[in-house]
Design an enzyme around this catalytic site. Structure first.
Site, PDB file in Angstrom:
ATOM      1  N   HIS A  26       4.895   5.056  -5.908  1.00 43.37           N
ATOM      2  CA  HIS A  26       4.487   3.720  -6.343  1.00 43.37           C
ATOM      3  C   HIS A  26       4.175   2.856  -5.138  1.00 43.37           C
ATOM      4  CE1 HIS A  26       8.049   1.275  -5.207  1.00 43.37           C
ATOM      5  NE2 HIS A  26       8.695   2.422  -5.329  1.00 43.37           N
ATOM      6  N   CYS A  27       3.372   1.799  -5.371  1.00 41.37           N
ATOM      7  CA  CYS A  27       3.112   0.794  -4.343  1.00 41.37           C
ATOM      8  C   CYS A  27       3.747  -0.512  -4.807  1.00 41.37           C
ATOM      9  CB  CYS A  27       1.608   0.643  -4.088  1.00 41.37           C
ATOM     10  SG  CYS A  27       0.670   0.161  -5.553  1.00 41.37           S
ATOM     11  N   VAL A  28       3.233  -1.631  -4.391  1.00 47.09           N
ATOM     12  CA  VAL A  28       3.853  -2.910  -4.741  1.00 47.09           C
ATOM     13  C   VAL A  28       3.770  -3.204  -6.230  1.00 47.09           C
ATOM     14  CG1 VAL A  28       3.782  -5.405  -4.329  1.00 47.09           C
ATOM     15  CG2 VAL A  28       3.364  -3.830  -2.446  1.00 47.09           C
TER      16      VAL A  28
END
Length: 470
Positions: A26-28
């Site tokens: 995942h990212c932000v």
């Protein structure tokens, strides 16, 4: 915010279950999946999930928009359900890259090189915008700049300009670091390579045109052969190709030089060979190609500006969907280096605004409370330069808001290209984008901005109300 395990289970089911996942990270704001088969994804189920704000596929990754903070909790719960291990972004990229065709891989390579240095370039653009406000004539006073009237601000403006210009002056160093890292070489050698191409002993690339016309271009004499002794300030292609060669030469040597001699031999030989190749072959060839590309784009802008604006403005959203918009970042940088400005980037700013306006209109059209909330938050995000939530979470899902945004972007682009609006740098692609525009061209840019704000909103609102009544 607490999350329901049932909602996470529904996400897992919608993407085809744990057996369809090669890797996930995942990212932000988003879950990033490398899936075995994207064809089995149930988009409708995802759209109705209370945790999901949108989903899309790009560069071999299937991404599910969750939102900042919450995405970490969803990711943890997802790993608990699947029994999987945490993966890095690079793991996902490696898994996704296997599915890409050669063109997609080339575009992804450019994106992987330029995205890491984008914060430095955007920051420089914002600071240059502040400098433009202080030094631009006619903004606060007729025929005079702010620093002309208030001389005590001159040093302040000069310091801002120095700080802002650094990223562009040493652009080959930034690209060298990122490109060599991407190609699998030593990042430190990439920095040295980039700085080597703009060494003070070389003639500045921005002086090359005048020197060529005057016959004063300096040369190296190597065993009877003469080569131009010029730098590549602001150039993109020379350092990109040189970085690729450096990484391959270093890799070749690392496999063949004994460990005890690597420190003494690998880096010196790599830099020496790459340096000679860069100054004798790569630099002159790519410099010519880069200038030809710049001349072609400038020619289109000068002679067919309105048509070019119409085409680029209408197609830019589609470029974003396919990921091909990253290729134009290199063109923007080349234009800025060669001509001191870019006419492409202002169109990008208007395109982002248009996406935000279409999403905002959906707040007044939709009866779905979740979609209404997503519309307003994603519109604000788009107005500030981040269009993914608006584009993939709202507009593309319903299609007609996306088409309305394309129309608004195209018409806004026609306006600003008709008035030859240019940006001195790359900045924030939304409402703050005016800071990167030459102050003398703010008025036509604001007119184009008004078109990008109003037209998509009105079209989306009209179609949405019509569809509800039918």
């Amino acid at each position: 915010m607490a999350i329901k395990q049932q909602s996470v289970e529904q996400i897992l089911d919608a993407i085809g279950g744990k057996d369809n996942i090669d890797a996930v990270t995942h990212c932000v704001t988003r879950l990033r999946f490398a899936l075995k088969d994207e064809g089995v994804v149930d988009q409708q189920s995802l759209e109705h999930n209370e945790l999901v704000k949108g989903s899309f596929s790009t560069n071999g990754q299937f991404q599910v928009i969750i939102g900042p903070g919450l995405v970490e909790k969803v990711y943890g719960e997802l790993l608990a359900l699947t029994g999987g291990e945490r993966a890095s972004k690079q793991d996902i990229k490696d898994a996704a890259a296997k599915k890409l065709n050669p063109l997609q891989r080339a575009i992804k390579t450019l994106a992987d090189i330029f995205i890491p240095i984008l914060p430095a370039i955007v920051t420089a653009g914002l600071l240059m915008g502040i400098n433009n406000i202080l030094t631009g004539k006619g903004i606060f006073f007729a025929e005079q700049a702010f620093i002309d009237v208030y001389g005590q601000w001159k040093g302040f403006a000069e310091m801002i300009n120095l700080i802002a210009n650094t990223a562009f002056v040493f652009l080959p160093g930034l690209i060298g670091w990122s490109a060599v890292k991407k190609f699998g070489g030593s990042e430190l050698l990439g920095i040295v390579l980039g700085l080597m191409l703009i060494h003070p002993d070389l003639m500045n690339a921005w002086s090359y045109g005048d020197a060529l016309a005057n016959g004063t271009v300096p040369h190296w004499n190597l065993f009877g052969f003469e080569f131009e002794k010029i730098g590549y300030q602001g150039q993109v292609l020379p350092v990109l190709v040189s970085a690729f060669c450096l990484a391959k030469i270093e890799s070749f040597l690392n496999k063949r030089v004994p460990d005890g001699f690597k420190l003494l031999l690998v880096a010196p030989i790599t830099l020496l060979l790459t340096g000679f190749l860069s100054f004798i072959v790569i630099g002159p060839l790519t410099f010519t190609i880069g200038n030809a590309i710049t001349t072609a784009f400038v020619g289109i802008f000068e002679h067919f500006s309105i048509l070019g604006g119409l085409i680029y403005g209408s197609l830019y959203p589609l470029l974003v969907v396919t990921g091909m918009h990253h290729t134009f970042l290199a063109v923007d940088l080349q234009l800025i280096a060669s001509t001191g400005s870019t006419f492409l980037w202002p169109i990008l700013a208007l395109s982002n605004i248009a996406q935000g306006s279409s999403a905002l209109a959906m707040m007044f059209v939709s009866k779905d409370e979740k979609l209404k909330g997503m519309s307003i938050t994603s519109a604000i995000s788009a107005y500030l330069g981040i269009t993914e939530p608006a584009m993939f979470g709202v507009n593309l899902r319903l299609r007609y808001p996306f088409i309305a945004a394309m129309i608004g972007s195209a018409l806004g682009a026609v306006v600003i290209t008709a008035f030859k609006v240019k940006a001195v740098s790359i900045g924030v692609g939304g409402l703050p984008g005016f800071l990167s525009i030459f102050p003398q061209q703010w008025v036509p840019f604001f007119i184009g901005m008004a078109v990008a704000l109003v037209v998509p909103f009105v079209i989306t609102l009209f179609i949405g109300k019509t569809k509800r009544q039918s």
